[in-house]
Design an enzyme around this catalytic site. Sequence first.
Site, short mmCIF file in Angstrom:
data_model
loop_
_atom_site.label_atom_id
_atom_site.label_comp_id
_atom_site.label_asym_id
_atom_site.label_seq_id
_atom_site.Cartn_x
_atom_site.Cartn_y
_atom_site.Cartn_z
N ILE A 139 7.29 10.29 28.31
CA ILE A 139 8.59 10.36 29.01
C ILE A 139 8.44 10.43 30.53
CG2 ILE A 139 9.85 11.39 27.08
CD1 ILE A 139 9.71 14.10 28.59
N LYS A 180 11.17 25.09 31.29
CA LYS A 180 12.39 24.73 30.55
C LYS A 180 13.64 25.10 31.36
CE LYS A 180 12.58 23.34 26.78
NZ LYS A 180 12.56 21.96 26.21
N THR A 229 15.82 26.38 25.26
CA THR A 229 15.33 27.57 24.57
C THR A 229 15.96 28.84 25.12
OG1 THR A 229 13.35 28.95 24.28
CG2 THR A 229 13.35 27.50 26.17
N ASP A 230 16.08 29.85 24.26
CA ASP A 230 16.59 31.15 24.73
C ASP A 230 15.65 31.79 25.75
OD1 ASP A 230 14.51 31.84 23.00
OD2 ASP A 230 15.71 33.17 21.73
N GLU A 231 14.40 31.31 25.82
CA GLU A 231 13.43 31.94 26.74
C GLU A 231 13.80 31.76 28.20
OE1 GLU A 231 9.32 31.62 25.94
OE2 GLU A 231 9.57 31.59 23.78
N TYR A 259 5.97 28.42 30.60
CA TYR A 259 6.76 27.57 29.68
C TYR A 259 8.25 27.76 29.93
CZ TYR A 259 9.39 26.50 25.43
OH TYR A 259 10.34 26.05 24.54
#
Length: 341
Positions: free
Chosen positions: A60, A155, A124-126, A151
């Site tokens: 990508i 995100k 993500t909830d992170e 990470y």
Amino acid sequence: MTKLFITGGAGFIGSAFVRLLLNERPDVELINFDALTYAGNLDNLADLESKRHHFVRGDIVVREDVLANLPQDCDAIINFAAESHVDRSIASAGEFLRTNIIGTQVLLDAARERNVRRFVQVSTDEVMGSLPEDDLSYFTEDSPFAPNSPYAASKAAAEHFVRAAHHTFGVDTVITRCGNNYGPRQFPEKFLPLTISNAMHNDTIPIYGDGLNVRDWIYVDDHCRGILAALEKGKSGSVYNLGARNERKNLEVVHSLLDTLGKPRTLLNFVKDRPGHDRRYAIDPSLAETELDWRPLESWESGLAKTIDWYQQNPTWIERTRSGAYQDYYKNQYGVEVRTT
Ligand code: NAD
Ligand code: DAU
């Protein structure tokens, strides 16, 4: 025909989403665009024999490859492609910046250039950091960003670029944020398949810190149904939290798995904690329930039973992935030996 461009569709969640689409949306034709990193696995797609599914190996981050494979009149890009493992991002963040941030921006540019009708970012909830232990607070769509790992930071940055593409250029975007997925075909570096796979081999199971960190678990197909609902019914520019109201402490998860597998708790190996280890995730999915009319279908018990059964029925899949790249990583980071045979 509805034409979709799905990135990361050879991974754990992406392949479940492709399977769901082919089974439940007869009018969908899709390009599955995946770089086949250590986490991408064509075995995950082996049972899909549809003329409506076209796999392309591609990155990508490479604009020309994305544009060369993006169908004309594309209805939506759904971006699953990512480096997804927190521990790896702690060891080295470069690939996380490359794929998760730059790759997302390349896809957003391509969507704009080709007038793709909708862009769905699987997040993500992170990105919202960590909640206090044992209180009643939850992540909502309005919770502030507070990413704690490389990470999560990558995100979060990707989400900002998605938001900016919507706000500045009018790209029709939807973001979904989910908690910890479990189910078939998850790479066995992640806690749940690592536990199942190690237990099946009578290997020890590394427990980081005191094992009392809380994660909000959801069966992978329920997550995929939520993404599909967001694609089809989500409001442009919106964020939807997807969760199953299923908070579990890590020790509780591992005890359930060992009990079901008939393995002793002496396999547990308490190791040093993950640096910056988030204590608790918990998602309030009310908005998705109301606006998308979405609800998880699996209970924790039914989802775990299906998951364990799949790993027991697919020993070859486990052997192939276990012989991959993650053993050295565990040895260096946590001093844990993981067998390959
Ligand atoms: P995964 O690691 O199993 O799969 C990632 C896929 O992306 C692989 O097939 C890989 O080959 C592909 N990929 C990586 N870099 C690429 C690149 N540059 N170009 C094209 N393809 C590339 O991940 P997963 O667990 O299936 O997660 C999928 C998405 O869902 C990720 O965006 C992740 O952040 C998000 N997410 C995961 C969870 C979870 O619990 N696993 C929860 C919430 C959100
Ligand atoms: O919450 C969503 C996130 O869930 C996703 O965005 C990530 O892509 C996904 O990997 C997952 O992140 P976690 O870090 O929560 O998942 P992981 O499986 O790595 O760890 C789950 C919990 O188990 C966490 O508290 C760390 C702990 N753990 C993990 C491993 C791999 C251990 O105690 N031992 C282990 O060996």
